[in-house]
Design an enzyme around this catalytic site. Structure first.
Site, mmCIF file in Angstrom:
data_model
loop_
_atom_site.group_PDB
_atom_site.id
_atom_site.type_symbol
_atom_site.label_atom_id
_atom_site.label_comp_id
_atom_site.label_asym_id
_atom_site.label_seq_id
_atom_site.Cartn_x
_atom_site.Cartn_y
_atom_site.Cartn_z
ATOM 1 N N VAL A 112 6.186 -13.101 8.127
ATOM 2 C CA VAL A 112 6.032 -12.236 9.308
ATOM 3 C C VAL A 112 4.996 -12.735 10.308
ATOM 4 C CG1 VAL A 112 6.838 -10.137 8.132
ATOM 5 C CG2 VAL A 112 4.379 -10.674 8.170
ATOM 6 N N TYR A 162 -12.033 -2.519 -0.179
ATOM 7 C CA TYR A 162 -10.787 -2.528 0.618
ATOM 8 C C TYR A 162 -11.058 -3.228 1.957
ATOM 9 C CZ TYR A 162 -6.037 -1.186 1.788
ATOM 10 O OH TYR A 162 -4.701 -1.215 2.103
ATOM 11 N N LYS A 193 -5.229 -1.304 8.134
ATOM 12 C CA LYS A 193 -4.402 -0.095 7.933
ATOM 13 C C LYS A 193 -4.672 0.942 9.019
ATOM 14 C CE LYS A 193 -2.088 -1.164 4.116
ATOM 15 N NZ LYS A 193 -0.674 -1.617 4.238
ATOM 16 N N LYS A 212 -0.093 0.042 -9.595
ATOM 17 C CA LYS A 212 -0.220 -1.325 -10.094
ATOM 18 C C LYS A 212 0.989 -2.163 -9.667
ATOM 19 C CE LYS A 212 -1.563 -3.827 -14.281
ATOM 20 N NZ LYS A 212 -2.291 -4.840 -13.561
ATOM 21 N N LEU A 270 2.037 -6.281 -7.676
ATOM 22 C CA LEU A 270 1.535 -7.655 -7.560
ATOM 23 C C LEU A 270 0.303 -7.698 -6.646
ATOM 24 C CD1 LEU A 270 2.126 -10.613 -8.360
ATOM 25 C CD2 LEU A 270 3.486 -10.798 -6.265
ATOM 26 N N ALA A 271 0.389 -7.014 -5.508
ATOM 27 C CA ALA A 271 -0.744 -7.004 -4.568
ATOM 28 C C ALA A 271 -1.980 -6.386 -5.221
ATOM 29 C CB ALA A 271 -0.383 -6.239 -3.292
HETATM 30 P P1 NAD Z 1 3.702 -6.245 -3.306
HETATM 31 O O1 NAD Z 1 2.872 -7.437 -3.597
HETATM 32 O O2 NAD Z 1 4.847 -5.992 -4.166
HETATM 33 O O3 NAD Z 1 4.181 -6.263 -1.793
HETATM 34 C C1 NAD Z 1 3.444 -6.884 -0.758
HETATM 35 C C2 NAD Z 1 4.425 -7.762 -0.017
HETATM 36 O O4 NAD Z 1 3.835 -8.341 1.158
HETATM 37 C C3 NAD Z 1 4.924 -8.930 -0.877
HETATM 38 O O5 NAD Z 1 6.317 -8.864 -0.981
HETATM 39 C C4 NAD Z 1 4.486 -10.146 -0.103
HETATM 40 O O6 NAD Z 1 5.374 -11.228 -0.216
HETATM 41 C C5 NAD Z 1 4.480 -9.584 1.305
HETATM 42 N N1 NAD Z 1 3.794 -10.453 2.259
HETATM 43 C C6 NAD Z 1 2.490 -10.863 2.244
HETATM 44 N N2 NAD Z 1 2.281 -11.734 3.261
HETATM 45 C C7 NAD Z 1 3.464 -11.862 3.918
HETATM 46 C C8 NAD Z 1 3.892 -12.614 5.042
HETATM 47 N N3 NAD Z 1 3.062 -13.437 5.738
HETATM 48 N N4 NAD Z 1 5.192 -12.498 5.458
HETATM 49 C C9 NAD Z 1 6.037 -11.686 4.798
HETATM 50 N N5 NAD Z 1 5.704 -10.949 3.720
HETATM 51 C C10 NAD Z 1 4.418 -11.051 3.292
HETATM 52 O O7 NAD Z 1 2.674 -5.004 -3.334
HETATM 53 P P2 NAD Z 1 2.859 -3.478 -2.913
HETATM 54 O O8 NAD Z 1 1.715 -2.783 -3.546
HETATM 55 O O9 NAD Z 1 4.248 -3.038 -3.161
HETATM 56 O O10 NAD Z 1 2.570 -3.509 -1.354
HETATM 57 C C11 NAD Z 1 3.495 -3.046 -0.375
HETATM 58 C C12 NAD Z 1 2.782 -2.244 0.696
HETATM 59 O O11 NAD Z 1 2.264 -1.048 0.135
HETATM 60 C C13 NAD Z 1 1.596 -2.945 1.356
HETATM 61 O O12 NAD Z 1 1.586 -2.668 2.735
HETATM 62 C C14 NAD Z 1 0.411 -2.292 0.702
HETATM 63 O O13 NAD Z 1 -0.733 -2.334 1.517
HETATM 64 C C15 NAD Z 1 0.938 -0.878 0.568
HETATM 65 N N6 NAD Z 1 0.222 -0.013 -0.370
HETATM 66 C C16 NAD Z 1 0.046 -0.392 -1.671
HETATM 67 C C17 NAD Z 1 -0.624 0.445 -2.552
HETATM 68 C C18 NAD Z 1 -0.872 0.037 -3.979
HETATM 69 O O14 NAD Z 1 -1.800 0.591 -4.604
HETATM 70 N N7 NAD Z 1 -0.095 -0.862 -4.563
HETATM 71 C C19 NAD Z 1 -1.111 1.678 -2.098
HETATM 72 C C20 NAD Z 1 -0.900 2.043 -0.765
HETATM 73 C C21 NAD Z 1 -0.228 1.184 0.091
HETATM 74 O O1 0WE Z 2 -3.044 -2.594 0.380
HETATM 75 C C1 0WE Z 2 -3.383 -2.794 -0.772
HETATM 76 C C2 0WE Z 2 -3.628 -4.203 -1.260
HETATM 77 C C3 0WE Z 2 -3.091 -5.252 -0.342
HETATM 78 C C4 0WE Z 2 -3.567 -6.646 -0.615
HETATM 79 C C5 0WE Z 2 -3.746 -7.172 -1.891
HETATM 80 C C6 0WE Z 2 -4.156 -8.491 -2.048
HETATM 81 C C7 0WE Z 2 -4.433 -9.098 -3.401
HETATM 82 C C8 0WE Z 2 -4.320 -10.602 -3.408
HETATM 83 C C9 0WE Z 2 -3.830 -7.451 0.466
HETATM 84 N N1 0WE Z 2 -4.230 -8.732 0.332
HETATM 85 C C10 0WE Z 2 -4.392 -9.260 -0.896
HETATM 86 N N2 0WE Z 2 -4.799 -10.561 -0.986
HETATM 87 C C11 0WE Z 2 -4.836 -11.244 -2.157
HETATM 88 O O2 0WE Z 2 -5.251 -12.419 -2.185
HETATM 89 N N3 0WE Z 2 -3.566 -1.715 -1.602
HETATM 90 C C12 0WE Z 2 -3.502 -0.384 -1.041
HETATM 91 C C13 0WE Z 2 -3.911 -1.825 -3.029
HETATM 92 C C14 0WE Z 2 -5.400 -1.758 -3.130
HETATM 93 O O3 0WE Z 2 -6.151 -2.843 -2.905
HETATM 94 C C15 0WE Z 2 -7.478 -2.455 -3.012
HETATM 95 C C16 0WE Z 2 -7.536 -1.099 -3.318
HETATM 96 C C17 0WE Z 2 -6.202 -0.639 -3.401
HETATM 97 C C18 0WE Z 2 -5.745 0.745 -3.691
HETATM 98 C C19 0WE Z 2 -8.637 -3.200 -2.852
HETATM 99 C C20 0WE Z 2 -9.875 -2.583 -3.031
HETATM 100 C C21 0WE Z 2 -9.945 -1.232 -3.318
HETATM 101 C C22 0WE Z 2 -8.784 -0.460 -3.485
#
Ligand code: NAD
Ligand code: 0WE
Length: 263
Positions: free
Chosen positions: A65, A155, A162, A192, A194-195
């Site tokens: 993206v 964060y 965000k 939980k 991958l991110a």
């Molecule tokens: P995830 O790792 O499954 O999804 C994150 C996605 O972002 C991955 O598919 C990754 O390939 C993609 N991405 C990163 N850089 C990119 C780039 N340059 N181009 C295209 N795609 C790219 O993890 P998730 O937790 O499902 O995260 C999805 C969304 O949910 C994120 O916006 C995250 O901030 C948000 N979110 C996550 C949580 C949480 O606790 N897991 C809570 C609230 C919001």
């Molecule tokens: O948006 C997120 C995480 C997004 C994310 C995760 C990674 C891990 C690996 C963005 N960038 C990266 N870069 C990496 O190299 N969340 C909402 C999940 C999350 O992340 C936190 C949280 C929560 C919840 C980080 C600190 C505190 C709470």
């Protein structure tokens, strides 16, 4: 249920079967939607292809993206394949590991720009193209987190990204509303994925919230998927520019109930 019968959804941000985007894809598929997937990096292809197979999805395209060419490519292919679309899912975020591990005050210009580009601007970039494929109106949805509103340890720059993402939802909703396109966000509690696996101390955070939310538990990908289904179906036809919390109530608390073992 068949809330999305005859509708087509493009989903960005599918990495594996733990992704929030996967929870959304399953709920949409169960409700009759036709789906298209896009994934961020080539290495994810082998993870995403089997998932696509599970839901009979034959549109699976790579898209970084940060690259306008990649985005144009996906939408050109989507137009050829589907003609028009009804739903855009943006479930993408990234910040450098260093920026999440250290102190916010040390965020570099570079790291700040990168986090905002991938995690916030990308919604605008996708909305530009997607709106052109929504002649009959549609629904766009992104994923956010409470760290946009309150300072949460580590964060950091993601919280700033965000905040920009949520503001972008409101401005996109204002611009695209006259075209019948709604734009909303889900603010999910910690899950939980991958991110999240890349975050030091994430397990402790999950325990912390599970002991304090009004519902005394965390949320899961399927609960995000079901709320996404509502926000992308006609059941929510009067809602736009909104941030909907799927966080077991965490954000309503001013002071959490102390846990049993509190001193
Ligand atoms: P995830 O790792 O499954 O999804 C994150 C996605 O972002 C991955 O598919 C990754 O390939 C993609 N991405 C990163 N850089 C990119 C780039 N340059 N181009 C295209 N795609 C790219 O993890 P998730 O937790 O499902 O995260 C999805 C969304 O949910 C994120 O916006 C995250 O901030 C948000 N979110 C996550 C949580 C949480 O606790 N897991 C809570 C609230 C919001
Ligand atoms: O948006 C997120 C995480 C997004 C994310 C995760 C990674 C891990 C690996 C963005 N960038 C990266 N870069 C990496 O190299 N969340 C909402 C999940 C999350 O992340 C936190 C949280 C929560 C919840 C980080 C600190 C505190 C709470």
């Amino acid at each position: 249920m068949n809330l999305l019968e005859g509708k087509t959804a493009l989903i960005f941000g599918l990495a594996n079967n733990k992704s929030i985007a996967w929870g959304i894809a399953k709920a949409f598929h169960q409700n009759g939607a036709t789906l298209g997937f896009s994934y961020g990096i080539p290495q994810l292809e082998r993870r995403v292809m089997p998932l696509a197979g599970d839901l009979n999805v034959d549109f699976v395209e790579p898209c970084d993206v940060t690259k306008d060419e990649d985005i144009d490519d996906v939408f050109n292919k989507a137009e050829k394949r589907f003609g028009s679309i009804d739903i855009l899912i943006h479930s993408v975020a990234f910040a450098k590991q260093d920026d999440l591990a250290g102190r916010f005050v040390n965020t570099s210009r570079d790291g700040f720009a990168m986090a905002l580009d991938i995690s916030a601007y990308s919604l605008v970039a996708l909305a530009q193209r997607a709106s052109g494929l929504m002649p009959a109106g549609g629904s766009m949805l992104t994923m956010t987190y409470y760290g946009s509103e309150k300072a949460i340890p580590h964060y950091n720059v993601m919280g700033v990204a965000k905040a920009a993402l949520e503001a972008s939802v409101r401005y996109l909703a204002m611009d695209l509303g006259p075209d019948g396109i709604r734009v909303n966000a889900i603010s999910a509690g910690p899950i939980k994925t991958l991110a999240a696996a890349g975050i030091a101390g994430f397990r402790k955070m999950l325990r912390y919230t599970s002991e304090r939310t009004p519902m005394r538990r965390n949320v899961d990908q399927d609960e995000i998927g079901n709320t996404a289904l509502w926000l992308c179906s006609d059941l929510s036809s009067g809602i736009t520019g909104e941030v909907v919390y799927v966080d077991a109530g965490y954000h309503i608390l001013g002071m959490p109930e102390p846990p049993e073992n509190w001193e």
